[in-house]
Design a protein around this motif. Structure first.
Motif, PDB file in Angstrom:
ATOM      1  N   ALA A  58       0.831  -1.206   0.000  1.00  0.00           N
ATOM      2  CA  ALA A  58       0.000   0.000   0.000  1.00  0.00           C
ATOM      3  C   ALA A  58       0.866   1.256   0.000  1.00  0.00           C
ATOM      4  CB  ALA A  58      -0.923  -0.001   1.212  1.00  0.00           C
ATOM      5  N   GLU A  99      -7.090   5.045   2.227  1.00  0.00           N
ATOM      6  CA  GLU A  99      -7.421   3.655   1.923  1.00  0.00           C
ATOM      7  C   GLU A  99      -7.460   2.875   3.224  1.00  0.00           C
ATOM      8  OE1 GLU A  99      -5.937  -0.148  -0.804  1.00  0.00           O
ATOM      9  OE2 GLU A  99      -4.663   1.624  -0.602  1.00  0.00           O
ATOM     10  N   LEU A 112      -7.181  -0.700   4.913  1.00  0.00           N
ATOM     11  CA  LEU A 112      -6.448  -1.901   4.526  1.00  0.00           C
ATOM     12  C   LEU A 112      -6.923  -3.095   5.342  1.00  0.00           C
ATOM     13  CD1 LEU A 112      -2.902  -0.274   4.439  1.00  0.00           C
ATOM     14  CD2 LEU A 112      -4.508  -0.549   2.537  1.00  0.00           C
TER      15      LEU A 112
END
Length: 279
Positions: free
Chosen positions: A56, A242, A244
């Motif tokens: 990521a 984001e 995760l």
């Protein structure tokens, strides 16, 4: 240019807390548990580093080659190898732990593009000199007592328009000793139980539970709104986020395994935020 004086972070509302004050010269971060942490993470990273955190981070950094990277709370330098593979131009890792910095230098110090400095990321430092294209802070936002000080250093370290990628334990679902998995036998679902969220708090974490070693770290839980306010207080603007999720899946079968699979796809473990330095 001399470093700017630090403004203490005073979150609004009843959920704020005052962290214990530690003299900058005495703050060595995770030095007391450095051997344990180095063994846990190593050079390549833990299981979660390899499958979730590092992919990521590299995705959001979107390296084109030649960039200068500031890695705040770098630990033993778990990000160095993938960054070098991305052909960066220069890397500086900053961490308060002399033992973790020593481990980082032993692994990566021979590369001329790489350097490390032992320093408290929350305190003013000459290393935050405005020359970096991008910055990172992996799994450390919840380990520092003064987030505004760290975010201000990150902002000071970046060029105008530079980006920072932050990855940390999800503040809504991963609160040590305050969040748990539960099983509802009637509904046949695995659920996430939260005992608290809105109150910022310091949580003592034992590194070897049940072994009585006495080695502990402090986890600083802060609600998401406080973290976002701290990031934005000194010139950083969040432009990406984001959540995760775990890559792990149960190897068993039946209703519990099915419910566990669904739960890990619904409750994120980590959060990634991307912010840029406003011009």
């Amino acid at each position: 240019m001399p470093p700017r004086p630090r403004k203490p972070f005073r979150p609004q509302g009843q959920s704020g807390f005052k962290p214990k004050k530690t003299a900058p010269s005495e703050d060595k971060g995770w030095d007391p548990v450095a051997a344990w942490y180095d063994k846990l993470v190593g050079e390549a990273g833990s299981d979660y580093h390899r499958h979730v955190i590092l992919p990521a981070t590299l995705k959001w950094l979107d390296l084109q080659g030649g960039e200068s990277i500031l890695d705040v709370c770098c630990g033993q330098g778990v990000l160095v190898k993938p960054l070098l593979e991305g052909k960066i131009g220069r890397y500086l890792g900053v961490d308060a732990s002399p033992r973790l910095i020593k481990a980082a230098k032993s692994r990566h110090g021979s590369d001329k593009r790489v350097s490390f400095v032992t320093a408290d990321a929350c305190q003013p430092g000459e290393w935050a000199d405005g020359t970096y294209d991008a910055a990172t802070c992996l799994m450390a936002v919840h380990d520092v007592p003064e987030p505004v000080g760290m975010f201000q250093n990150i902002s000071d370290g970046l060029k105008p328009g530079g980006k920072v990628v932050l990855v940390f334990m999800h503040p809504c679902f991963r609160i040590p000793r305050q969040s748990h998995w539960g099983w509802d036998a009637d509904q046949k679902i695995q659920y996430r139980r939260l005992d608290s969220y809105g109150s910022a708090r310091e949580i003592q974490i034992a590194t070897h539970p049940g072994k009585g070693t006495g080695e502990e770290t402090i986890f600083y839980h802060r609600p998401l709104a406080q973290l976002l306010s701290a990031i934005g207080e000194d010139g950083l603007a969040v432009v990406g986020c984001e959540e995760l999720y775990s890559h792990r899946r149960s190897q068993g079968g039946g209703a519990f395994s099915k419910a566990e699979h669904r739960a890990v796809e619904e409750f994120p473990m980590f959060m990634a935020l991307v912010a840029i330095k406003r011009s």
